[in-house]
Structure formats: structure tokens, C-alpha cells
Write a protein that holds these residues in place. Structure first.
Motif, mmCIF file in Angstrom:
data_model
loop_
_atom_site.group_PDB
_atom_site.id
_atom_site.type_symbol
_atom_site.label_atom_id
_atom_site.label_comp_id
_atom_site.label_asym_id
_atom_site.label_seq_id
_atom_site.Cartn_x
_atom_site.Cartn_y
_atom_site.Cartn_z
ATOM 1 N N THR A 82 41.914 87.778 50.009
ATOM 2 C CA THR A 82 42.075 88.897 49.073
ATOM 3 C C THR A 82 43.554 89.042 48.742
ATOM 4 O O THR A 82 44.375 89.196 49.646
ATOM 5 C CB THR A 82 41.580 90.226 49.697
ATOM 6 N N THR B 186 44.353 80.181 43.817
ATOM 7 C CA THR B 186 43.192 81.077 43.756
ATOM 8 C C THR B 186 43.495 82.305 42.909
ATOM 9 O O THR B 186 44.651 82.638 42.657
ATOM 10 C CB THR B 186 42.799 81.566 45.166
ATOM 11 N N ALA C 160 40.496 87.237 44.473
ATOM 12 C CA ALA C 160 39.507 87.177 45.557
ATOM 13 C C ALA C 160 38.931 85.772 45.569
ATOM 14 O O ALA C 160 38.614 85.226 44.504
ATOM 15 C CB ALA C 160 38.409 88.206 45.333
ATOM 16 N N HIS C 161 38.827 85.191 46.751
ATOM 17 C CA HIS C 161 38.400 83.788 46.810
ATOM 18 C C HIS C 161 37.725 83.521 48.149
ATOM 19 O O HIS C 161 38.234 83.921 49.194
ATOM 20 C CB HIS C 161 39.636 82.887 46.660
ATOM 21 N N GLN C 162 36.575 82.860 48.088
ATOM 22 C CA GLN C 162 35.944 82.447 49.340
ATOM 23 C C GLN C 162 36.528 81.094 49.742
ATOM 24 O O GLN C 162 36.373 80.103 49.028
ATOM 25 C CB GLN C 162 34.427 82.350 49.202
ATOM 26 N N PRO D 190 32.420 79.587 53.929
ATOM 27 C CA PRO D 190 31.482 80.649 54.317
ATOM 28 C C PRO D 190 32.064 81.472 55.473
ATOM 29 O O PRO D 190 32.477 80.911 56.488
ATOM 30 C CB PRO D 190 30.237 79.873 54.756
ATOM 31 N N GLY D 191 32.149 82.806 55.273
ATOM 32 C CA GLY D 191 32.687 83.674 56.328
ATOM 33 C C GLY D 191 34.197 83.840 56.310
ATOM 34 O O GLY D 191 34.747 84.565 57.136
ATOM 35 N N ILE D 192 34.893 83.198 55.400
ATOM 36 C CA ILE D 192 36.359 83.352 55.314
ATOM 37 C C ILE D 192 36.738 83.686 53.867
ATOM 38 O O ILE D 192 36.501 82.894 52.955
ATOM 39 C CB ILE D 192 37.112 82.079 55.761
ATOM 40 N N GLU D 193 37.285 84.893 53.698
ATOM 41 C CA GLU D 193 37.604 85.391 52.355
ATOM 42 C C GLU D 193 39.098 85.678 52.229
ATOM 43 O O GLU D 193 39.689 86.281 53.120
ATOM 44 C CB GLU D 193 36.875 86.727 52.090
ATOM 45 N N THR E 14 40.153 87.562 55.595
ATOM 46 C CA THR E 14 39.158 88.175 56.463
ATOM 47 C C THR E 14 38.234 87.087 57.013
ATOM 48 O O THR E 14 37.727 86.267 56.247
ATOM 49 C CB THR E 14 38.331 89.196 55.657
ATOM 50 N N THR F 77 25.538 82.596 54.760
ATOM 51 C CA THR F 77 26.952 82.926 54.964
ATOM 52 C C THR F 77 27.157 83.570 56.335
ATOM 53 O O THR F 77 28.103 84.281 56.552
ATOM 54 C CB THR F 77 27.456 83.882 53.872
#
Ligand SMILES: [Zn+2]
Length: 263
Positions: free
Chosen positions: A170, A157, A160-162, A165-168, A183, A2
Motif C-alpha cells: 500500500t 506498482t 495498491a498492489h498484490q 497471495p497474502g502479501i499486499e 501487509t 488467498t
């Protein structure tokens, strides 16, 4: 795995002249004279080696014009200014369903679209049509969300959801029932795209809620959450409508329409 890093761009596509009394909730409570405050309109691009993700899409020319907003760039030229194009975008994340965040959606004909279930359910339900809520949206654009959902292109979603990889994502609520923040990991630390959970840095720094609010307690709680996230080393908070975004991150108080957060 990640450890994917992105270049993040804030794209300023619109602007208007507002005032403190218009943008802060119950501004009279602070016993300060009113003052002019510019409101800039942004969407955001996260570009990584494997994919480009767009966060929000701007208002449509009609949605902006009917509210007296100045459009600096329509969605497609704005994407080009950021060095990308609609068909290069794998995913579009909608932080909430207000007209100035979803109006440009039709140009993305191939991307997966994501938003929180709470946000979708609210605006496609009966309460979203009540006057004080409805004026912040365009009925045709809410219909566009319904159509995307039917076509299987809109993913709803949880809190909280991805995204990748590297992008979340909230969900924080407050401004709207399902307002989300996003984020993005960069080499220099997380970039927190606060969108309308924080229109102006003054909301976060002086604990001043914004005038358009669905749930005030949730808006305050979102400030707390974002402050916690901002305490992480290297973290940068990008406010959703603040001209200070350009000033703080480019060192120029000028007219840069594309602001980069690469390292
Ligand atoms: Zn909004």
C-alpha cells in the motif's frame, strides 16, 4: 485461494545512537527535554510454503559507514541469520529508495524487484537530486534502480498492489513521495510492515511526525491509515527503526537480531 500464510521475520542489521530532537520533526514544539534514542535498522523476510519475499535490503557497507552507522550484519549474512539466502528469494519489495533500504539490492541477482512508480519517478527525476532529498540516498544506488528497470527486473506498482497471495503493498507517501507499507498474512492475523511510514511507535501513538518528511500532511494521513489497519483483529504493526520491536514482540529488551512473527 488467498489463504496463504507466512512466517515474518524482522532482521536487525544495523544500529546507531540518536536523540529525540534528531528523529522527531520540530521536537522543540513538544517542550520536552531532549533524550537519547537508539535507532535500529531492519529489513524483513516473509517466508511461506510457496515463496520467500524480502522487504527492503539494508544499507551497503559504504552507505552506512559514510553516515557513521554501525553495521551489525551485511545483507547476505543477515539473510543467513534469518534462515534464507539471496537465491531463495523470489521477490524483493522496496518500501522506498533511501540508502538504508536499497543498499543491499545487488546481492539479489535473480529476484523480481518491486517498488511504487511514484517512488521510482521521484528519485530518478530532478527533484530527487536536490540537497535535502539527495543526502538520504546514494546516487550509485539510484542508478542501480535505473539499470534494473532497463533490464526488465524492476516492476513499478500503483498505490495498491498484490505482491503475492497474502502479501499486499500500500502506497502511503509522507516520508518519501512513494513510501509504501507491506501487509503480510500470518496465522495470527496481518503483520503490517510499516517501514519508514512509522520509524518509532511514538510517531503513531503520540502523533509525532518523523524529521525526514517529503509531505507532512501525507505522513499524518499515513498514521491514520495504519491505525485503521491495526484495528483489525490480530493485527500487529512493525515499526521501521524502533528498538521496541524486539521488546514488544520477544518480551526481551535485549539484542535479538532476528524477531519472528509466526502466529
Ligand atoms: Zn527512510
Amino acid at each position: 485461494m488467498t489463504s496463504e500464510h507466512y512466517e515474518v521475520l524482522a532482521v536487525r542489521y544495523g544500529t546507531r545512537q540518536a536523540s529525540a530532537a534528531e528523529v522527531f520533526l520540530n521536537y522543540h514544539a513538544y517542550r520536552e527535554p531532549d533524550r537519547p534514542l537508539r535507532m535500529d535498522y531492519f529489513f524483513w523476510v516473509a517466508r511461506g510454503p510457496a515463496r520467500t519475499v524480502v522487504v527492503d535490503t539494508g544499507f551497503s557497507p559504504a552507505g552506512g559507514a559514510s553516515r557513521g552507522r554501525t553495521m551489525l550484519m551485511d545483507t547476505e549474512p543477515a539473510l543467513r541469520a534469518a534462515g534464507t539466502a539471496p537465491d531463495a528469494v523470489a521477490q524483493v519489495v522496496l518500501t522506498h529508495a533511501h540508502y538504508d533500504h536499497i543498499g543491499g539490492l545487488p546481492v539479489f541477482t535473480g529476484a523480481e524487484v518491486l517498488m511504487t512508480r511514484a517512488e521510482y519517478d521521484f528519485w530518478t527525476g530532478p527533484m530527487g537530486r536536490r540537497g535535502q532529498f539527495a543526502h538520504t540516498t546514494e546516487a550509485s544506488e539510484i542508478d542501480c534502480l535505473r539499470e534494473l528497470r532497463k533490464a526488465g527486473r524492476l516492476t513499478l506498482t500503483g498505490r495498491a498492489h498484490q505482491i503475492a497471495p497474502g502479501i499486499e503493498l500500500t502506497e502511503v507517501g509522507g516520508h518519501t513521495p512513494g513510501q509504501a507499507i507491506v501487509t503480510v498474512a500470518t496465522r495470527g492475523g496481518p503483520v503490517i510492515l510499516a517501514s519508514d511510514a512509522v520509524h518509532y511507535y511514538e510517531e503513531l501513538e503520540r502523533d509525532r511526525p518523523f524529521s525526514t518528511v517529503a509531505d507532512l500532511a501525507a505522513m499524518y494521513a499515513a498514521f491514520d491509515r495504519i491505525r485503521e489497519m491495526a484495528a483489525e483483529p490480530g493485527a500487529r504493526v512493525v515499526a521501521g527503526h524502533d528498538p521496541l520491536v524486539a521488546e514488544r514482540f520477544t518480551g526481551r529488551a535485549g539484542s535479538d537480531d532476528v524477531i519472528r512473527f509466526s502466529s
